[in-house]
Design a protein around this motif. Sequence first.
Motif, short mmCIF file in Angstrom:
data_model
loop_
_atom_site.label_atom_id
_atom_site.label_comp_id
_atom_site.label_asym_id
_atom_site.label_seq_id
_atom_site.Cartn_x
_atom_site.Cartn_y
_atom_site.Cartn_z
N TRP B 110 48.27 43.42 26.18
CA TRP B 110 47.22 42.93 27.13
C TRP B 110 47.52 41.38 27.26
N LEU B 111 47.74 40.76 25.94
CA LEU B 111 47.84 39.07 26.27
C LEU B 111 49.28 38.88 27.05
N VAL B 112 50.29 39.68 26.98
CA VAL B 112 51.45 39.34 27.80
C VAL B 112 51.40 39.48 29.14
N ALA B 114 48.21 39.31 30.68
CA ALA B 114 47.49 38.39 31.09
C ALA B 114 48.29 37.10 31.22
N ALA B 115 49.14 36.72 30.70
CA ALA B 115 50.06 35.68 30.89
C ALA B 115 50.71 35.79 31.84
N GLN B 116 51.28 36.94 32.05
CA GLN B 116 52.29 37.48 33.36
C GLN B 116 51.33 37.13 34.69
N ALA B 118 48.80 35.18 35.13
CA ALA B 118 48.64 34.03 35.30
C ALA B 118 49.40 33.24 36.24
N THR B 119 50.54 33.84 36.33
CA THR B 119 51.73 33.16 37.15
C THR B 119 52.48 34.05 38.14
N GLN B 127 44.99 42.35 37.57
CA GLN B 127 44.22 41.67 36.51
C GLN B 127 42.81 41.37 37.04
N ARG B 128 42.82 40.60 37.93
CA ARG B 128 41.51 40.12 38.20
C ARG B 128 40.47 41.25 38.68
N ASN B 131 39.13 42.85 35.45
CA ASN B 131 38.31 41.99 35.17
C ASN B 131 36.90 41.96 35.62
N ARG B 132 37.14 41.95 36.94
CA ARG B 132 35.76 41.91 37.65
C ARG B 132 34.95 43.13 37.47
N ASP B 169 38.18 38.38 24.36
CA ASP B 169 39.34 37.80 25.00
C ASP B 169 40.05 36.85 23.76
N VAL B 173 43.23 36.87 21.21
CA VAL B 173 44.17 35.88 21.07
C VAL B 173 44.25 35.34 19.58
#
Lengths: 198, 198
Positions: B110-112, B114-116, B118-119, B127-128, B131-132, B169, B173
């Motif tokens: 999940w963290l990976v 999320a980071a991906q 973000a860019t 993802q958005r 989460n919504r 979240d 982390v």
Amino acid sequence: MPKQVDHKARRRQIAEAVTALISEGGLEAATLREIAARAGVSMGAVQRCFSTKEEMMVFVHEHLGELATAQIEGRIAASGAGDDPVAILTETVRGITPLTAEDLPWTRAWLVFAAQAATDPRLAAVQREANRGLFRLLSVLVRAGVDAGGLRAGLDPETTARDLLALTDGLGVQVLVGVHTVATARESVERALAALRP
Amino acid sequence: MPKQVDHKARRRQIAEAVTALISEGGLEAATLREIAARAGVSMGAVQRCFSTKEEMMVFVHEHLGELATAQIEGRIAASGAGDDPVAILTETVRGITPLTAEDLPWTRAWLVFAAQAATDPRLAAVQREANRGLFRLLSVLVRAGVDAGGLRAGLDPETTARDLLALTDGLGVQVLVGVHTVATARESVERALAALRP
DNA sequence: CTTTTTTCGATGCGCTTGTATCGGATCATA
DNA sequence: TATGATCCGATACAAGCGCATCGAAAAAAG
């Protein structure tokens, strides 16, 4: 003696180029060629500063930590906190939270590095040490704040420190994902800090 | 008619291989060749399921979301929550928090992602939306809980939902980084939930 | 059993990556 | 000014990547 260059400065310059590239296009955008171009130097210069890319990434990771520390210290100094533990705690927590749109780039870079550290043992050591340092700092500040009466009595320093770190990290993720905004993140962190006071 | 294979099942099978590889070695470990080997199929089979790697990553991302949903629903059913909004809220929040060592693999994945996200604009949309969706669900549950009297009156549903998501979240982390443990994460989330009750 | 259509596994291709190498430019020193 | 150690920028190179291609195998239909 031959030509001399400031290696320290160059390493920082490269680190900032890497951070910018990562915050724009992720890890895959940070290739040696792109890094050299963004830093305004040749590929050979990058190779002379860092013998391998992994060494470079470790340095960039540490550099990001130092930037955070500088941001925190700047906040503390600017706020005239003196040696009031509650004020220092407040500015420290604010310093690691994305409060304005200007904080989004380093927040993105931080998230990418956190993810990378979760699956790479070498970066994990750097990240772990940085986070533990922050954890210890917050613990000490909370304990001092409780002793000084600026924070609620009965507050467990370590639990409180851990929860504050979890909140700021979570806010970072949620802001990037779009559930939180910098405005709501600001409110959230202020509410959490206010809840600690007596 | 010629040979028939279950595409849906194969896609899930590949998605699980990708998730496992990412949780072990990050994004860079998830190459088409490794994925095929881990899933026990040939590279050609992978290519027939997903026309491009990006399409595959989007599917894996969505699949991870569905696994989370399944885990939440399983918790709700197993706890006999019925239609009590507070019980459903509790199990939902627990379902997205790393509570045991078994949760660490998907937390890393999940963290990976999320980071991906973000860019990467395409993954960001997935993802958005996920989460919504979670945000709306928690908002509704908090509002219902307040109305039913199971939660403190005066609780703002949206603010509370946002803060709960940020907490879970952040716990993810911090557990991966080593400041929190699954045990302290468990305590932290229970404390946060308890603080919502009247 | 033959045919036909889909799947399979393997191989090849173009490209990008990180790293190694090398002649020439550069500057403090003698 | 001559020297020689150091840095520069460009190029070379092997490896690994995602993707395209292709003959062989397999199974339902005639």
